[in-house]
Design an enzyme around this catalytic site. Structure first.
Site, PDB file in Angstrom:
ATOM      1  N   SER A  20      -9.849   2.144   2.959  1.00  0.00           N
ATOM      2  CA  SER A  20      -8.881   2.762   2.269  1.00  0.00           C
ATOM      3  C   SER A  20      -7.849   1.983   1.291  1.00  0.00           C
ATOM      4  O   SER A  20      -7.310   2.448   0.437  1.00  0.00           O
ATOM      5  CB  SER A  20      -8.167   3.738   3.235  1.00  0.00           C
ATOM      6  OG  SER A  20      -7.162   3.100   3.918  1.00  0.00           O
ATOM      7  N   SER A  37     -10.035  -0.290   6.952  1.00  0.00           N
ATOM      8  CA  SER A  37      -9.087  -0.155   5.789  1.00  0.00           C
ATOM      9  C   SER A  37      -8.742  -1.296   5.266  1.00  0.00           C
ATOM     10  O   SER A  37      -8.403  -1.290   4.097  1.00  0.00           O
ATOM     11  CB  SER A  37      -8.383   1.109   5.973  1.00  0.00           C
ATOM     12  OG  SER A  37      -8.961   2.305   5.856  1.00  0.00           O
ATOM     13  N   LYS A  77       0.942  -1.364  -0.272  1.00  0.00           N
ATOM     14  CA  LYS A  77      -0.074  -0.153  -0.086  1.00  0.00           C
ATOM     15  C   LYS A  77       1.034   1.259   0.226  1.00  0.00           C
ATOM     16  O   LYS A  77       1.958   1.086   0.682  1.00  0.00           O
ATOM     17  CB  LYS A  77      -0.772   0.042   1.429  1.00  0.00           C
ATOM     18  CG  LYS A  77      -2.002   1.000   1.388  1.00  0.00           C
ATOM     19  CD  LYS A  77      -2.769   0.883   2.377  1.00  0.00           C
ATOM     20  CE  LYS A  77      -3.910   1.961   2.586  1.00  0.00           C
ATOM     21  NZ  LYS A  77      -4.845   1.946   3.648  1.00  0.00           N
TER      22      LYS A  77
END
Lengths: 478, 96, 490
Positions: free
Chosen positions: C153, C177, C78
């Site tokens: 997210s 997330s 990420k």
């Protein structure tokens, strides 16, 4: 109307750790800009603070030395504001729960009276960087080497009633932190500085007046001048029908006045909250006890001992214990000398301090070490030289770096203690000055000094003064 | 609306965020809705409850030994900086 | 079965057995990313050169019978994790030019285990969002239905793994997330106990809630990757100094005797009945295989969303103050003065949702409001944590849906922040209490002619990752939901 001044000081002492409070960067002063600022100090994305254990121990030392409470649990908070020298946009400090609370220390005023000053709290926090305003084509340059240097902020109660008291208190803290080895006290380098909260109120009024905070005072002289200026300003303002506004002010040493710092004034809402990157600081009994065992003898204790053991006056003891190094020096001299504590005190406070001051040296940089000074004083004590000659020898020791005995030997300064030699010199002087001799014998006692001077001159000052006195008295008497 | 435009402007100033004229009413509206939404917390009975700042209640701060572990890397770190001269970060003049 | 649908465990075994090389594998995934990636918008940066270097090095080690447990396995990170010398953007304009000068601990550890870095995945800006629509680089699409969001997210990581562009990816979970996108894309998503995984180098959103973890095809993979990621880090004061168990070895723990608590508050209003049904079905599978099921009540839990939307913005408002246009990140053109530099750099650099959260946080911490909002939220947080603690006195894990609905359409919830925030209603509690939680695939619902995945969430006591993983693994031995791949990506 008579006015009473009320002052509280917030002293910032940079702690003498090798590395920063939350990172492994060096704290050394004077490095090339930004070479001692790592990712944590720069507030880079993703990095985190880890607390320096020695900074905590130093705060505990200070707490123990001032009879304060050491919080078993304290909390680091964030103080949020934007400023270019504050890389994260917040300063990590302690707010609601500081590590040290409720202490006090005693100051001695000029008239010798003692006064206890309360210490509200002392907390750990990080220093900010520096904005350099030299010409970068209308820009400021930011150096973050200082960012993250550990600070102990020591907050006094509003117990101080004059600029002089404020200075006495600040000096006392200055002495204490250096004794404790937690701050080098170097005010030029900003290691020790303070903010002064100053207000005035009509004498006898219980509530405080509105205060102004004077920021960043980095010398004792500035503290005194800034407070005196500010007190007058506030009194003039009130007497002229005005009102003191609560604000931050800056002292301008060139103009000798304080002025409002509007840039820091706007919307001060620091939004303190516990720093989620740091956990509560827990201090156990064991840590406190282990710090306690390493505490040095404190200045007040040391001064009391000097009075008791060495028979010094309180004043002398106070001067000699003003720094740990000075006190150590003095004690070394006394121990080498095996006594003569008063003689040693007079010399350390007199000749030695004079010589140090002249060259702006610290006692640790003295050209005449404690052993060497003892070597000189021992020759006074054993009558090898007089006190007067000793001053000459000291000067030679200072400039040449040689030992007292070598100088006495080389310059032939040894005292004359041989009675017949002194008598011979007296006889010559008497023969050369028949008129003075007659006057003396007819009652002009004051001429005795004249004869002492003449004999000393004839012996180049080497005649033992006590012997000379005795022999001269006898011979002049006929 | 639980927040006024003036309040939102004050918050934006504290947070140093420029909000365009066109966006301001949108923020006044959405921030008001958020504040109204979190307002329901006030109904919770929290008498005698300690505030919780950390998820692991029994953990305390670890102490690092006082050793210098960092070397100078300012050139590398300053590669991300928008304006640098003589090793200093440049900003518009700081007025005191 | 093709290479790209294999699990990390299968790939690691194949590499060690020399069935294929890391270079072949890496080229295969890079090819897929090139072909299928742009449409999904899953990656911000593809690190092809770095990947090939990593792969060659892994092959050399493997040839000598050396290398870490994950030697040669490609992964993606990420874009919230700092990667030395590689663009690290947090999907924000603010950091669109930011090359991190160091590796996050998570990056360092996965690298030390031998993984190959394929690239950095798209995300909601600064991890603030539940749909990946707040990214400066544009929304990510859900491989199960490109008209729908992948969740957020960690939406890029979810889409990348779901579309078989990477075997596994890291994620971060502040309020759901990792778990919510895992649920919306049919993946296994683990959020470890707060303090289990180092936060060093993970760009902070809300420090007391953020926790790194991973999105994978199986619980077994999560166990392998957690083992490689977890553990004490002296650079993070909130990292816990406790030994890391061998999660893989504990996967075999049977379901017999497991005490499961169904969270009553999670099955009320707002839950899509079809989603609820899949979750109930999964619970029945556990019951049928030896677990005892009871209902538990966590009365303060419904307050988790408002609590979170005070605590998280408060922390974020302060954490994001460092982005001021001075030392890194976006700086506005020709600032007039210092306030202008700050306001325009930040105003331009941050997107709407980030600004909204910074302002919310600034407000709840400001003078006069701190007690009513921030302090109050911290107290309610304590009540929520106490509810969980009480439940874990009776059961080993609590269970419920991960998200109230399956993946929703792009743009469906962007107009009202509260609607978006309520997506995380079931996941936020674990963050507030610092508990480990996992989402695993438990079936599909039909919507608009598409089969959309549903996630089952398990939450355990602090440091009970082993238990969560073994329950998940046992469930995955009994079901094959987790092996389903969206059409066109198999």
């Amino acid at each position: 109307m008579t006015w009473e001044t009320v002052i509280g000081l917030e002293i910032h002492a940079q702690l003498a750790t090798r590395s920063k409070i939350f990172s492994g960067s060096a704290t050394a002063y004077g490095a090339t800009p930004n070479t001692q600022a790592n990712l944590v100090d720069l507030g880079y994305p993703g990095v985190l603070p880890v607390l320096n254990g020695d900074a905590v121990k130093m705060a505990i030392r200070f707490g123990l030395a001032t009879g304060s409470k050491i919080a078993r649990r304290s909390v680091f908070a964030r103080k949020n504001y934007f400023y270019p020298d504050l890389p994260k946009g917040y300063q990590i400090s302690q707010y609601e729960r500081p590590v040290v609370e409720d202490g006090s220390l005693e100051i001695v005023l000029e008239d010798g009276t003692r006064k206890t000053i309360g210490i509200t709290r002392a907390h750990l926090e990080e220093d900010a960087g520096k904005s350099l305003h030299e010409d970068f084509h209308g820009l400021s340059g930011i150096d973050l080497n200082r960012a993250g240097t550990p600070l102990l902020e020591i907050v006094s109660e509003p117990d101080l009633r004059s600029a002089k008291e404020a200075v006495a208190y600040m000096k006392k803290i200055h002495t204490l932190v250096r004794y404790l080895g937690i701050c080098d006290g170097n005010m030029q380098e900003g290691s020790f500085r303070c903010d002064a909260n100053v207000s005035v109120r009509p004498a006898g009024q219980a509530e405080f007046g509105t205060r102004a905070e004077i920021k960043n005072l980095n010398s004792f002289r500035f503290v005194e001048r800034a407070i005196n200026y500010e007190v007058e300003r506030q009194i003039d303002l009130i007497e002229g029908g005005g009102k003191v506004v609560q604000e931050t002010r800056l002292y301008d040493p060139d103009k000798g006045e304080t002025r409002s710092m509007r840039s820091k004034e706007e919307a001060n809402d620091y939004r303190y909250f516990p720093d989620p990157d740091l956990l509560p600081l827990a201090i156990g009994e064991d840590l406190i006890e282990s710090v306690r065992t390493t505490l040095p003898e404190l200045p007040d204790e040391k001064a009391a001992r000097f009075v008791r053991d060495f028979g010094l006056s309180e004043y002398d003891a106070g001067v000699l214990t003003a720094s740990r190094e000075m006190a150590d020096y003095y004690e070394t001299v006394v121990s080498r000398l095996g006594g003569s504590a008063k003689l040693a005190a007079n010399w350390v406070m007199g000749e030695l301090s004079g010589a140090l001051n002249k060259e702006n040296l610290d006692v640790t940089g003295s050209r005449v070490g404690a052993d060497a000074l003892a070597g000189l004083l021992v020759r006074i004590a054993d009558n090898t030289i007089s006190g007067k000659i000793a001053k000459e020898v000291f000067e030679a020791m200072w400039s040449e770096g040689a030992a007292a005995d070598a100088i006495i030997e080389a310059k032939g300064l040894k005292q004359i203690t041989d009675t017949s030699a002194i008598e011979k010199a007296i006889d010559e002087v008497m023969a050369k000055n028949p008129q003075q001799l007659a006057d003396y014998r007819s009652g002009k006692d004051k001429l005795f000094g004249f004869f002492v001077g003449q004999v000393m001159k004839a012996t180049q000052g080497k005649a033992n003064p006590a012997q000379l006195n005795e022999l001269l008295k006898r011979k002049l008497g006929g | 609306m639980s927040l006024t435009r003036a309040q939102v402007e004050g918050i934006a100033h504290l947070a140093r965020l420029e909000i365009t004229e066109a966006q301001m009413p949108v923020y006044v509206d959405s921030l008001s809705r958020i504040i109204d939404f979190v307002e329901q917390l006030s109904a919770a009975d929290t008498g005698g409850v300690e505030p919780m700042a950390h998820p692991l209640a029994d953990q305390v701060q670890r102490l690092r030994p006082d050793t210098v572990t960092e070397t100078d890397q300012h050139e590398k770190f300053q590669r991300n900086a928008p304006s640098v001269a003589a090793g200093l970060y440049l900003v518009p003049k700081v007025i005191e | 079965m093709s290479l790209h649908t294999l699990t990390v465990a299968e790939l690691a075994a194949g590499l060690r057995a020399r069935q294929f090389s890391s270079l072949e594998l890496t080229l295969h995934f890079l090819g897929r990313i090139e072909r299928l990636g742009p449409e999904l918008n899953a990656f911000v940066t593809v690190t092809a050169d770095r990947a090939l270097d990593d792969a060659r090095r892994a092959d050399e080690s493997l040839a000598k019978g050396e290398g870490g447990p994950l030697a040669g396995v490609p992964i993606a990170h990420k874009d919230i994790f700092c990667t030395d010398g590689i663009l690290t953007t947090c999907s924000s304009k603010m950091l669109s030019n930011f090359v991190a000068p160091y590796d996050a601990t998570v990056v360092e550890r996965w690298r030390a285990a031998g993984t190959v870095l394929l690239g950095k995945t798209n995300m909601d800006e600064f991890a603030m969002g539940s749909s990946n629509e707040t990214s400066f680089y544009g929304p990510v699409k859900n491989p199960w239905d490109p008209r729908r969001v992948p969740g957020g997210s960690s939406g890029g990581s979810a889409a990348a793994v779901a579309a078989c562009l990477a075997p596994a990816a890291s994620g971060t979970d502040t309020g759901g997330s990792i778990r919510q996108p895992a649920a919306l894309t049919n993946l296994t998503g683990l959020k470890p106990t707060y303090g289990r995984v180092s936060r060093y180098g993970m760009i902070a959103f809300a420090s007391s809630l953020d926790q790194g973890g991973m999105l994978t095809r199986s619980a077994e993979d999560a166990a392998l990757l957690l083992k490689a990621m977890a553990g004490f880090d002296p650079r993070d004061s909130t990292s816990v100094d406790a030994p890391v168990p061998d999660y893989g070895a504990e996967l075999a723990t049977p379901l017999e005797g497991l005490r499961v608590g169904i969270i009553r508050e999670f099955f009320g209003e707002g839950l899509d009945p079809a989603v609820g049904k899949r979750v109930q079905d999964a619970i029945e599978v556990l019951r049928a295989n030896g677990a005892s099921i009871v209902e538990v009540s966590l009365p303060a839990l419904p307050l988790s969303v408002p609590t979170y939307y005070v605590v998280a913005p408060a922390e974020c408002s302060s954490n994001l103050s460092r982005f001021d246009g001075v030392r890194f990140g976006h700086r506005c053109d020709s600032p007039r003065d210092l306030p202008d530099l700050y306001k325009r750099s930040r105003g331009e650099g941050f997107g709407d949702e980030v600004k909204r959260r910074i302002m919310t946080g600034t407000y709840v911490l400001s003078a006069g409001y701190y007690d009513a909002y921030y302090l109050k939220a911290q107290k309610v947080r304590q009540l929520i944590a106490a509810d969980f603690a009480r439940a874990f006195g009776e059961v080993d894990v609590v269970i419920g849906p991960t998200a109230p609905t399956a993946a929703f359409e792009l743009g469906a919830k962007t107009s009202d922040p509260i609607t978006m925030y309520l997506n995380d209603i079931y996941t936020i509690g674990a963050n507030l209490a610092g508990l480990p939680a996992i989402s695993i695939p438990c079936g599909f619902v039909q919507e608009g002619g598409k089969a959309l995945p549903v996630g089952l969430q398990l939450v355990g006591p602090h440091f009970a990752e082993s238990r969560l993983l073994s329950v998940s693994h046992q469930y995955q031995q009994l079901t094959d939901w987790h092996r389903r791949v969206p059409d066109g990506y198999a």
